[in-house]
Design an enzyme around this catalytic site. Structure first.
Site, PDB file in Angstrom:
ATOM      1  N   ASP A 154      70.138  74.199  55.612  1.00  0.00           N
ATOM      2  CA  ASP A 154      70.738  73.085  56.345  1.00  0.00           C
ATOM      3  C   ASP A 154      70.150  71.761  55.862  1.00  0.00           C
ATOM      4  OD1 ASP A 154      72.233  71.739  58.232  1.00  0.00           O
ATOM      5  OD2 ASP A 154      70.930  72.245  59.917  1.00  0.00           O
TER       6      ASP A 154
ATOM      7  N   GLU B  44      72.042  67.628  52.167  1.00  0.00           N
ATOM      8  CA  GLU B  44      72.903  66.652  51.477  1.00  0.00           C
ATOM      9  C   GLU B  44      72.173  65.844  50.387  1.00  0.00           C
ATOM     10  OE1 GLU B  44      74.528  68.318  54.745  1.00  0.00           O
ATOM     11  OE2 GLU B  44      72.780  67.022  54.884  1.00  0.00           O
TER      12      GLU B  44
ATOM     13  N   ASP C   2      78.290  70.322  62.163  1.00  0.00           N
ATOM     14  CA  ASP C   2      78.183  69.958  63.574  1.00  0.00           C
ATOM     15  C   ASP C   2      79.536  69.549  64.153  1.00  0.00           C
ATOM     16  OD1 ASP C   2      75.542  70.441  63.151  1.00  0.00           O
ATOM     17  OD2 ASP C   2      74.903  68.357  63.194  1.00  0.00           O
TER      18      ASP C   2
END
Length: 867
Positions: free
Chosen positions: A427, A430, A523
């Protein structure tokens, strides 16, 4: 003091250049088309190479940032794919170092034509031979510019198109006309209509599929990792990127799914999914301690609900540090006890791992990384660049560094000594940053003020400073959107060593990620529109070559309701990746958290997926084998029906054989639903669907209940008999099989089943699988045959695994066979069978008294006599 003055002067100079470059870019955009002229052309069997020169010398005087000389390479990759590559003739530029499976260019049987390239204004036009439609057009009258930090071009096809793809974002399937940013960004799921350029999300997937008014399709990929925008117009798609090169692949189609297959042939086929990964998953951000996790696990058994995988978010970590356990809330002894209990009931554990490594002198992983020099380096000081994420001040692994894979592998091995796990959830990759740029240094070297063009917002927003340095002289500016992709590959190596199919779920992705991992949509929100948008998200990632994907069921942010969660569970169990997960500030949304409607619906939905698990695993296997898409718009199967394109989320296909009509609206118990023009049967009972003149029928959607699923005439669907009783998919592998045979208008049907061990990585490469093709057909007026053909044999099932075919259920038949003969190796054996016929529903069920192996014999003969 001297350093500050130098930095100030550099900033002012950069700002001056930026203003100059902005003026220059605007001037080119407003100019009359393409300022480059072709000066030389060379043609070969495999393509065309040309040189082009900037013809407006005043641009050179205005800025040295304009690229003066270009090399254009047009390569005939395959007979349905063309590569157009435009680079700086005089200087090397950043190119994406993606590992595309090797291939040999082909100049044979081309299904496209390249218009002659001649000396003069730069013009490239590619036409599909079948219908003479232009699929790529670099028109000299359209804007084209090639600067160091600002490259733009338009694929102006000249006829109306509907555009799909260009991820990642929350949007309708067919994109509205507008501008879309592609740049990996940690952003909480804004709905993107093309009107707000800062609505991009976790991934950069610069691939699109275009459908024209005749419903023919072509596609394209811009292989470029820099921040970019894509503008969708009525008859064009225009790209504008902040660096790199133009490396543009064109796929001629003409069917939508043909485009997808042509794309997957380029980027590589997705990795096999482990059998257990297709089951039911439960997570929660906010598990306060291991006792709560254990309680939730036990509640699944108490309520008689199947469960295959438990996940834990960052709650388990010590000070939010990767590869650690909190000694107070998750003590190792208690954790190990829970893991052992989990494994004893055939269940799995998947932990989260975040991208940031906390800066802490007592944290061994941080020290190991320093010792091996594997962190992304600062642009301002000597040492790693620092951001802020969950552990506080953090550094980030440079996965371009040659030591990084070994470092990452060893950290996972150390964590393996603390606890056993079956997969890894990566997670925040990015990479996300809670601040803008580097700790202690406001971004100043490269910003939206120094760049001639910025897609969306400043590239440093909630990101590492883009001036940060990677191994080999690379800049974060160029490679930012590759962080998740490179981390995924490094994580994949861990599973590769054990020859296990990697169970990796990533948030950020790039072109080719599906060869290593699956994806979830991040999310999302507990709102009704996000229930619908989850479908288009899975469509998109199937097109992007990541078929194992899903959305957080019932929503991650905000509070769900019982009705919404019931509808989402009905839908979500049919995602390839089915996980219930929500946020720390949200109310519980377990299957038992609300009331009887959700509890009963959850049981039905999960067990329906179990019932279809062999179909799911077979169809996903074939996608890994040949490319393609499993969870897909019905339009892809019926590309002549525009109604399916315009309402694509109201119905979707699972493979070629099943169509699903989810309930996406609050407060309804049913609705009139559209079907493609075909023969359809209710999967649950075999009732033939009678459509009205508009190809519609009312579908009951009462809660609690089943989601409407219909089987397409002409298909055979394998189902598993023990799906209504078992509590995990591992036990499900011991189930007998029932074949549902849904007849087409000619009384025929066919289907496949693949058997393998469900876990090995090298199953395809070593041929360790058995693929069976079932084919039902009419031999003559009194006899039908169901053949069992071995397409490939390489897997021997273990004792008790998928032991036999218990029954065959035929939909769409109005007569009952008088006898059944089993034949194998030239031997014909009458079978003892119980046969029933429901004349009203046209359903015939045949139960066998003896155990018939699903993969070892030749077939069945059904004798109907003179009825």
């Amino acid at each position: 003091m001297v350093k500050s003055l130098v930095l100030l002067l550099f900033t002012l100079l950069s700002l001056a250049c930026a203003i100059n470059n902005k003026f220059l870019a605007d001037k080119i955009l407003s100019a009359d088309g393409n300022p480059y002229v072709v000066t030389k052309v060379t043609t070969s069997t495999y393509g065309i190479v040309a040189l082009a020169q900037l013809s407006l010398t005043s641009y050179q005087a205005a800025s040295e940032q304009v690229i003066q000389s270009l090399t254009i390479s047009i390569q005939f990759d395959t007979n349905t794919r063309v590569r157009v590559k435009i680079t700086d003739t005089d200087n090397e530029r950043w190119e994406v170092p993606i590992s595309i499976p090797s291939y040999t260019p082909s100049g044979q049987n081309l299904q496209y034509t390249i218009s002659p390239i001649v000396e003069g204004p730069l013009s490239i036009q590619i036409t599909r031979n079948l219908d003479k439609k232009v699929v790529f057009n670099l028109n000299p009258a359209q804007p084209f510019f090639y600067n160091n930090q600002d490259i733009g071009f338009s694929n102006y096809v000249g006829y109306p198109i509907s555009v799909i793809g260009l991820g990642e974002r929350v949007s309708t399937f067919v994109l509205a006309q507008g501008t879309y940013t592609l740049y990996s960004r940690d952003r909480g799921s804004p709905i993107d209509t093309g009107s707000t350029p800062d609505s991009n999300m976790y991934s950069s997937q610069p691939f699109y599929l275009a459908i024209d008014d005749d419903l023919a399709a072509h596609g394209a990929l811009l292989l470029n990792s820099n921040a970019m925008s894509a503008t969708v117009g009525e008859n064009y798609v225009e790209f504008r990127t902040t660096g790199g090169i133009i490396d543009f692949y064109v796929f001629v189609g003409p069917e939508p799914e043909a485009v997808i297959n042509q794309y997957h042939d380029l980027i590589g086929y997705p990795v096999l999914t482990p059998w257990w990964g297709l089951g039911w998953h439960q997570c929660r951000y906010g598990f306060q301690n291991i006792s709560v996790v254990e309680e939730v696990t036990n509640d699944y058994t108490y309520y008689d609900i199947p469960l295959d995988v438990m996940w834990i978010d960052i709650d388990y970590m010590n000070e939010f540090q990767d590869f650690t356990l909190n000694p107070v809330t998750y003590p190792q002894a208690n954790f190990t006890k829970w893991i052992n209990q989990l494994h004893s009931s055939n269940k799995h554990f998947v932990p989260i791992t975040d991208a940031g490594i906390g800066v802490n002198p007592s944290y061994q992983a941080y020290l190991d990384g320093l010792k091996q020099n594997v962190y992304i380096q600062s642009a301002y000081v000597s040492g790693p660049t620092q951001g802020v994420v969950w552990p506080g001040t953090s550094v980030f692994v440079d996965f371009f560094h040659p030591n990084s894979t070994n470092f990452w592998f060893n950290q996972i091995l150390k964590f393996e000594k603390l606890t056993s796990f079956s997969g890894i959830w990566i997670d925040m990759n990015e990479a996300s940053n809670f601040i803008n740029g580097e700790v202690g240094h406001s971004p100043s070297i490269i910003t939206n003020l120094t760049m001639p063009y910025t897609p969306g917002e400043d590239v440093n927003m909630r990101s590492l400073d883009v001036a940060s340095k990677h191994y080999g002289g690379l800049l974060e500016y160029d490679v930012h959107s590759l962080f998740g992709f490179t981390e995924t590959i490094a994580t994949y190596r861990y599973f590769e060593v054990y020859n296990l199919r990697p169970f990796i779920i990533t948030r950020s992705s790039f072109v080719g990620t599906g060869r290593y991992a699956g994806k979830w949509s991040g999310d999302n929100k507990s709102l009704w529109p996000f229930l619908e948008y989850s479908i288009t998200g899975i469509y998109n990632f199937g097109m992007f070559g990541i078929p194992f994907s899903g959305a957080d069921i019932c929503g991650f942010q905000l509070n769900t309701t019982e009705e919404m969660c019931a509808r989402w569970t009905q839908l979500g169990t049919l995602y390839p990746f089915s996980r219930n997960h929500n946020g720390i500030d949200s109310i519980d949304q377990y299957p038992w958290s609300f009331g009887s409607d959700l509890l009963e619906t959850s049981k039905l939905a999960i067990r329906n997926k179990y019932w279809l698990m062999l179909y799911f695993s077979t169809e996903m296997f074939k996608v890994s084998q040949n490319g393609g898409i499993f969870f897909k718009p019905a339009f892809f199967e019926y590309p002549d029906d525009a109604n399916l394109l315009n309402n694509s989320s109201e119905h979707f296909m699972l493979g070629k054989g099943l169509i699903v009509h989810p309930c996406l609206w609050e407060g309804i118990d049913g609705r009139v639903s559209y079907f493609p023009d075909d023969i359809w049967y209710n999967l649950y009972n075999g009732n033939k669907t009678i459509l009205d003149a508009q190809n519609s029928v009312y579908l009951d959607m009462t809660l609690p209940g089943d989601i409407p699923i219909h089987v397409r005439g002409g298909h055979i669907i394998p189902t598993l008999d023990t799906s209504k009783t078992v509590l995990d998919v591992e036990t499900l592998r011991k189930s007998p099989i029932t074949l549902i045979v849904a007849l087409d208008q000619n009384g025929k049907a066919q289907g496949d089943v693949v058997f393998d061990d469900g876990v090995s990585l090298d199953t395809l490469s070593r041929g360790h699988y058995t693929q069976i093709h079932y084919n039902y057909w009419n031999k003559n007026a009194t006899t039908t045959v169901l053949t069992i053909q071995t397409v490939h044999r390489g897997y021997k099932m273990i004792q008790g695994e998928f032991p036999y075919i218990s029954s065959i259920v035929i939909y769409g038949i109005n007569r009952k066979p008088q006898s059944v003969i089993f034949y194998s190796g030239g031997t014909y054996t009458p079978l003892s069978a119980s046969i029933s016929l429901d004349v009203g529903d046209s359903v015939c069920t045949i139960w066998f008294s003896s155990q018939i192996s699903p993969d070892r014999y030749d077939g069945f003969i059904f004798n109907f006599g003179s009825q």
